[in-house]
Design a protein around this motif. Structure first.
Motif, PDB file in Angstrom:
ATOM      1  N   GLY A   1       7.437   6.985  -2.611  1.00 54.34           N
ATOM      2  CA  GLY A   1       6.195   6.681  -3.314  1.00 54.34           C
ATOM      3  C   GLY A   1       5.242   7.861  -3.338  1.00 54.34           C
ATOM      4  O   GLY A   1       5.594   8.997  -3.000  1.00 54.34           O
ATOM      5  N   ILE A   2       4.017   7.574  -3.720  1.00 54.20           N
ATOM      6  CA  ILE A   2       2.975   8.598  -3.862  1.00 54.20           C
ATOM      7  C   ILE A   2       1.943   8.414  -2.766  1.00 54.20           C
ATOM      8  O   ILE A   2       1.605   7.288  -2.402  1.00 54.20           O
ATOM      9  CB  ILE A   2       2.305   8.487  -5.242  1.00 54.20           C
ATOM     10  CG1 ILE A   2       3.335   8.722  -6.354  1.00 54.20           C
ATOM     11  CG2 ILE A   2       1.141   9.473  -5.375  1.00 54.20           C
ATOM     12  CD1 ILE A   2       2.805   8.418  -7.741  1.00 54.20           C
ATOM     13  N   THR A   3       1.429   9.519  -2.237  1.00 50.69           N
ATOM     14  CA  THR A   3       0.350   9.473  -1.240  1.00 50.69           C
ATOM     15  C   THR A   3      -0.877  10.174  -1.815  1.00 50.69           C
ATOM     16  O   THR A   3      -0.778  11.243  -2.414  1.00 50.69           O
ATOM     17  CB  THR A   3       0.771  10.141   0.076  1.00 50.69           C
ATOM     18  OG1 THR A   3       1.168  11.491  -0.166  1.00 50.69           O
ATOM     19  CG2 THR A   3       1.941   9.393   0.718  1.00 50.69           C
TER      20      THR A   3
ATOM     21  N   VAL B   1       0.069   5.043  -1.748  1.00 54.60           N
ATOM     22  CA  VAL B   1      -0.669   4.813  -0.510  1.00 54.60           C
ATOM     23  C   VAL B   1      -1.893   5.711  -0.475  1.00 54.60           C
ATOM     24  O   VAL B   1      -1.801   6.915  -0.748  1.00 54.60           O
ATOM     25  CB  VAL B   1       0.218   5.098   0.727  1.00 54.60           C
ATOM     26  CG1 VAL B   1      -0.520   4.704   2.005  1.00 54.60           C
ATOM     27  CG2 VAL B   1       1.544   4.363   0.634  1.00 54.60           C
ATOM     28  N   VAL B   2      -3.036   5.117  -0.128  1.00 60.65           N
ATOM     29  CA  VAL B   2      -4.297   5.858  -0.041  1.00 60.65           C
ATOM     30  C   VAL B   2      -4.803   5.821   1.398  1.00 60.65           C
ATOM     31  O   VAL B   2      -4.855   4.751   2.021  1.00 60.65           O
ATOM     32  CB  VAL B   2      -5.368   5.259  -0.975  1.00 60.65           C
ATOM     33  CG1 VAL B   2      -6.694   5.995  -0.816  1.00 60.65           C
ATOM     34  CG2 VAL B   2      -4.903   5.299  -2.419  1.00 60.65           C
ATOM     35  N   ASP B   3      -5.182   6.979   1.932  1.00 61.77           N
ATOM     36  CA  ASP B   3      -5.786   7.045   3.257  1.00 61.77           C
ATOM     37  C   ASP B   3      -6.660   8.290   3.323  1.00 61.77           C
ATOM     38  O   ASP B   3      -6.348   9.317   2.707  1.00 61.77           O
ATOM     39  CB  ASP B   3      -4.719   7.092   4.351  1.00 61.77           C
ATOM     40  CG  ASP B   3      -5.266   6.670   5.708  1.00 61.77           C
ATOM     41  OD1 ASP B   3      -4.907   5.577   6.189  1.00 61.77           O
ATOM     42  OD2 ASP B   3      -6.071   7.422   6.287  1.00 61.77           O
TER      43      ASP B   3
ATOM     44  N   MET C   1       7.269  -3.764  -9.622  1.00 64.65           N
ATOM     45  CA  MET C   1       5.829  -3.996  -9.506  1.00 64.65           C
ATOM     46  C   MET C   1       5.151  -2.720  -9.008  1.00 64.65           C
ATOM     47  O   MET C   1       5.667  -2.028  -8.133  1.00 64.65           O
ATOM     48  CB  MET C   1       5.558  -5.159  -8.548  1.00 64.65           C
ATOM     49  CG  MET C   1       4.114  -5.602  -8.520  1.00 64.65           C
ATOM     50  SD  MET C   1       3.886  -7.244  -7.767  1.00 64.65           S
ATOM     51  CE  MET C   1       4.449  -6.956  -6.099  1.00 64.65           C
ATOM     52  N   ASN C   2       4.006  -2.429  -9.547  1.00 66.82           N
ATOM     53  CA  ASN C   2       3.222  -1.257  -9.151  1.00 66.82           C
ATOM     54  C   ASN C   2       2.204  -1.702  -8.100  1.00 66.82           C
ATOM     55  O   ASN C   2       1.272  -2.448  -8.411  1.00 66.82           O
ATOM     56  CB  ASN C   2       2.517  -0.677 -10.381  1.00 66.82           C
ATOM     57  CG  ASN C   2       1.905   0.676 -10.112  1.00 66.82           C
ATOM     58  OD1 ASN C   2       1.615   1.024  -8.977  1.00 66.82           O
ATOM     59  ND2 ASN C   2       1.693   1.442 -11.167  1.00 66.82           N
ATOM     60  N   VAL C   3       2.364  -1.239  -6.847  1.00 67.92           N
ATOM     61  CA  VAL C   3       1.546  -1.722  -5.737  1.00 67.92           C
ATOM     62  C   VAL C   3       0.758  -0.577  -5.118  1.00 67.92           C
ATOM     63  O   VAL C   3       1.305   0.505  -4.849  1.00 67.92           O
ATOM     64  CB  VAL C   3       2.413  -2.374  -4.647  1.00 67.92           C
ATOM     65  CG1 VAL C   3       1.531  -2.993  -3.567  1.00 67.92           C
ATOM     66  CG2 VAL C   3       3.329  -3.435  -5.237  1.00 67.92           C
ATOM     67  N   LEU C   4      -0.514  -0.830  -4.867  1.00 66.95           N
ATOM     68  CA  LEU C   4      -1.384   0.135  -4.205  1.00 66.95           C
ATOM     69  C   LEU C   4      -1.660  -0.347  -2.793  1.00 66.95           C
ATOM     70  O   LEU C   4      -2.132  -1.469  -2.589  1.00 66.95           O
ATOM     71  CB  LEU C   4      -2.691   0.258  -4.993  1.00 66.95           C
ATOM     72  CG  LEU C   4      -3.696   1.322  -4.562  1.00 66.95           C
ATOM     73  CD1 LEU C   4      -3.059   2.700  -4.552  1.00 66.95           C
ATOM     74  CD2 LEU C   4      -4.902   1.314  -5.495  1.00 66.95           C
ATOM     75  N   VAL C   5      -1.350   0.488  -1.800  1.00 63.32           N
ATOM     76  CA  VAL C   5      -1.569   0.155  -0.398  1.00 63.32           C
ATOM     77  C   VAL C   5      -2.715   1.019   0.122  1.00 63.32           C
ATOM     78  O   VAL C   5      -2.641   2.252   0.073  1.00 63.32           O
ATOM     79  CB  VAL C   5      -0.300   0.398   0.454  1.00 63.32           C
ATOM     80  CG1 VAL C   5      -0.578   0.114   1.927  1.00 63.32           C
ATOM     81  CG2 VAL C   5       0.850  -0.473  -0.045  1.00 63.32           C
ATOM     82  N   ILE C   6      -3.762   0.367   0.608  1.00 63.64           N
ATOM     83  CA  ILE C   6      -4.927   1.079   1.138  1.00 63.64           C
ATOM     84  C   ILE C   6      -4.846   1.072   2.659  1.00 63.64           C
ATOM     85  O   ILE C   6      -4.962   0.027   3.299  1.00 63.64           O
ATOM     86  CB  ILE C   6      -6.243   0.409   0.684  1.00 63.64           C
ATOM     87  CG1 ILE C   6      -6.270   0.233  -0.830  1.00 63.64           C
ATOM     88  CG2 ILE C   6      -7.443   1.220   1.167  1.00 63.64           C
ATOM     89  CD1 ILE C   6      -6.204   1.523  -1.609  1.00 63.64           C
TER      90      ILE C   6
END
Length: 208
Positions: free
Chosen positions: A45-47, A28-30, A1-6
């Motif tokens: 993962g990717i940041t 992950v986005v911050d 699953m492709n998950v985006l964490v904010i």
């Protein structure tokens, strides 16, 4: 699953790490690049550095191709706004938002958003740990969390029926552990045994 964490605070970084270990593709986005130091060194993962409400930043993070999004910043207002953007603008159905204030839970639910409230979960867990002799257990299914705790039958309640066990509002009887350690589940039928001193009644309730 492709998950985006904010959000990559303590909660966001832990969530991202768990999902990454489970084999999901995590981004992950911050807004604060230093927050990514919270991630484990082996995080694969990717940041992405960017404001959570910035559509360009979300697109750079792959929002248009993600299967699910977790919005877990410390700001309730930001979380509800980003969650609505994800659902209404990008068409993501599987969005879970963190809320810190339990009183605002109904606001989120009125928008059809799934929520998790760490404050509420921690309060219930601490209360249970303080007042019950056996360690409680919690199980999360979907976005709801159930807690299981045990009341031991004492001398004053020896000989009562299972249905007569005192319960708090919202509690149901899950089963009985006899003094020999054998557990019997209550299946909603006619089970109503006489309890003996030393038996333990397993109670369950939904806490979130």
């Amino acid at each position: 699953m492709n998950v985006l964490v904010i959000g990559c605070g303590r909660l966001g970084s832990r969530l991202a790490g768990i999902l990454d270990e489970q084999g999901h593709d995590v981004t992950v986005v911050d807004a604060d690049p230093d927050s990514f130091h919270n991630l484990k060194k082996d995080f694969s993962g990717i940041t992405i550095v960017g404001m959570p409400m910035d559509i360009k930043a979300l697109r750079n993070a792959g929002v248009e191709g993600c299967d699910a999004m977790a919005v877990v910043t410390p700001d309730d207002n930001l979380n509800i706004t980003v969650s609505q953007m994800a659902r209404e603008f990008f068409g993501i159905d599987n969005v879970v938002a963190r809320i810190s204030d339990p009183l605002r839970e109904n606001v989120f639910k009125s928008f059809g958003l799934k929520t998790v409230c760490p404050t509420k979960l921690a309060g219930d867990a601490i209360s249970t740990a303080l007042t019950l002799p056996w360690e409680s257990k919690t199980v999360t299914l979907g976005t709801s969390t159930a807690t299981f705790h045990i009341k031991e039958v004492d001398y004053a309640h020896d000989g009562i029926r299972l249905s007569e066990v005192p319960k708090d509002d919202g509690e149901v009887i899950f089963g009985v552990i006899a003094s020999d350690g054998q557990m019997t589940l209550c299946r909603g039928g006619n089970e109503n045994p006489v309890l003996e001193e030393g038996d333990r009644v397993v109670l369950a309730s939904v806490i979130d």
